[in-house]
Scaffold this active site. Structure first.
Site, PDB file in Angstrom:
ATOM      1  N   ASN A  11       0.868  -1.182   0.000  1.00  0.00           N
ATOM      2  CA  ASN A  11       0.000   0.000   0.000  1.00  0.00           C
ATOM      3  C   ASN A  11       0.903   1.230   0.000  1.00  0.00           C
ATOM      4  OD1 ASN A  11      -1.916   1.963   0.387  1.00  0.00           O
ATOM      5  ND2 ASN A  11      -2.479   1.325   2.459  1.00  0.00           N
ATOM      6  N   LYS A  13       0.072   4.241  -0.244  1.00  0.00           N
ATOM      7  CA  LYS A  13      -0.588   5.384   0.409  1.00  0.00           C
ATOM      8  C   LYS A  13      -0.366   6.655  -0.431  1.00  0.00           C
ATOM      9  CE  LYS A  13      -0.321   3.067   4.832  1.00  0.00           C
ATOM     10  NZ  LYS A  13      -0.176   3.188   6.295  1.00  0.00           N
ATOM     11  N   HIS A  95      -9.535   0.626   4.716  1.00  0.00           N
ATOM     12  CA  HIS A  95      -8.261   0.827   5.430  1.00  0.00           C
ATOM     13  C   HIS A  95      -8.494   1.739   6.632  1.00  0.00           C
ATOM     14  CE1 HIS A  95      -4.170   2.114   6.332  1.00  0.00           C
ATOM     15  NE2 HIS A  95      -3.786   1.004   5.746  1.00  0.00           N
ATOM     16  N   GLU A  97      -7.002   4.184   7.746  1.00  0.00           N
ATOM     17  CA  GLU A  97      -6.905   5.621   7.470  1.00  0.00           C
ATOM     18  C   GLU A  97      -8.183   6.139   6.831  1.00  0.00           C
ATOM     19  OE1 GLU A  97      -2.184   4.930   7.362  1.00  0.00           O
ATOM     20  OE2 GLU A  97      -3.216   5.165   5.450  1.00  0.00           O
ATOM     21  N   GLU A 165      -5.306  -5.455  10.275  1.00  0.00           N
ATOM     22  CA  GLU A 165      -4.293  -4.460  10.582  1.00  0.00           C
ATOM     23  C   GLU A 165      -4.615  -3.787  11.910  1.00  0.00           C
ATOM     24  OE1 GLU A 165      -2.173  -2.704   6.887  1.00  0.00           O
ATOM     25  OE2 GLU A 165      -4.163  -1.850   6.954  1.00  0.00           O
ATOM     26  N   GLY A 171       2.420   2.038  10.925  1.00  0.00           N
ATOM     27  CA  GLY A 171       3.321   3.194  10.833  1.00  0.00           C
ATOM     28  C   GLY A 171       3.931   3.618  12.147  1.00  0.00           C
ATOM     29  N   SER A 211       3.302  -2.315  10.214  1.00  0.00           N
ATOM     30  CA  SER A 211       4.760  -2.243  10.372  1.00  0.00           C
ATOM     31  C   SER A 211       5.473  -3.553  10.029  1.00  0.00           C
ATOM     32  CB  SER A 211       5.119  -1.760  11.787  1.00  0.00           C
ATOM     33  OG  SER A 211       4.583  -0.479  12.033  1.00  0.00           O
TER      34      SER A 211
END
Length: 248
Positions: A11, A13, A95, A97, A165, A171, A211
Site C-alpha cells: 500500500n 498510500k 483501510h 486511514e 491491521e 506506521g 509495520s
C-alpha cells in the site's frame, strides 16, 4: 499446506511520483519473486495507469479506495469501472486511514465492497482495532463487527482477501507479535466458520498489516493462519522483495 496462495500487497498510500514509481517498478521487475506468491501494488489513483504500464504482468495493481456507484455527481471519487478500465484488478477498502482519518463508516465500506465485487474487482478488505480497544479487551468484538459488515456484502469469497491491521501497529514501528497476529487470524477464521461457512473459512486468505518489515516478515509468515501481508512504508523500498519472498 493450506492451499491458500500467499498474498503480499503493497500500500503506497499518498507517496510516489513518476520517477520513484518507475525506479520501484524496475527493481521489482528485475527481482526474483517467489512465483507461489500473489503480489499487488496499491498505487495512488492518479498513477494507476502509470504503475500498471511500468510493472511486469506478474505483479498486479490495486486502487487504494473507490466509491459505491459506477458514475455520477461525486466530485473527487473513482469507480470500479474506471479502475478496471486502467487494467487494474484490485481495490483496497476499509483501510484504517479511510475509517479514522476520513470518517468512513462500516456501512459505507460494506456498500463499497458489494459494488466493487459486483463489478469484477478483487477486494482487499481491511479490519483492525485501535490501541484503546485492544487495551480494553474488545479486539474480537471490534474486528468481528467490522468483518460482519464486509461479509454481509460478499457473495463470492474467492475475490476477497481479508487484511487484519491492528491500528496501533500501522506506521508506529510497533508490530503485533507473531503470536498476537496468529491469535486474531485464528479467531477470524473461527468467526468465518460460524457465520459464513467452513469452506470459506478454510479458503479465504487473511493477511496481516502493521509495520511489516524484512526483519519481521519470516516469523509472521510461518504462523499457520497468516496468509500474507499488506505492507505500508516497506513496500516503497527494495526490502519489499524480502517480504514477498517471506515464504520462499
Amino acid at each position: 499446506m493450506t492451499g491458500r496462495k500467499f498474498f503480499v500487497g503493497g500500500n503506497w498510500k499518498l507517496n510516489g511520483d513518476k520517477k520513484s514509481i518507475e525506479e520501484l517498478a524496475n527493481t521489482l521487475n528485475k527481482a526474483k519473486l517467489n512465483p507461489d506468491t500473489e503480489v499487488v501494488c496499491g498505487a495512488p489513483s492518479i498513477y494507476l495507469d502509470y504503475a500498471r504500464s511500468k510493472l511486469n504482468p506478474n505483479i498486479d495493481v490495486a486502487a487504494q479506495n473507490c466509491y459505491k456507484v459506477a458514475k455520477g455527481a461525486f466530485t473527487g471519487e473513482i469507480s470500479p469501472a474506471m479502475i478496471k478500465d486502467c487494467g487494474v484488478k484490485w481495490v483496497i477498502l476499509g483501510h484504517s486511514e479511510r475509517r479514522h482519518v476520513f470518517g468512513e463508516s462500516d456501512e459505507l465500506i460494506g456498500q463499497k465492497v458489494a459494488h466493487a465485487l459486483e463489478n469484477g474487482l478483487g477486494v482487499i478488505a481491511c479490519i483492525g482495532e485501535k490501541l484503546d480497544e485492544r487495551e480494553a479487551g474488545i479486539t474480537e468484538k471490534v474486528v468481528f463487527a467490522q468483518t460482519k459488515f464486509i461479509a454481509d456484502n460478499v457473495k463470492d469469497w474467492s475475490k476477497v482477501v481479508l487484511a487484519y491491521e491492528p491500528v496501533w501497529a500501522i506506521g508506529t514501528g510497533k508490530t503485533a507479535s507473531p503470536q498476537q497476529a496468529q491469535e486474531v487470524h485464528d479467531k477470524l477464521r473461527q468467526w468465518m466458520k460460524a457465520n459464513v461457512s467452513e469452506a470459506v473459512a478454510n479458503s479465504v486468505r487473511i493477511i496481516y498489516g502493521g509495520s511489516v518489515t524484512g526483519g519481521t516478515c519470516k516469523e509472521l509468515a510461518s504462523q499457520k493462519d497468516v496468509d500474507g501481508f499488506l505492507v505500508g512504508g516497506a513496500s516503497l523500498k527494495p526490502e519489499f522483495i524480502e517480504i514477498i519472498n517471506a515464504k520462499a
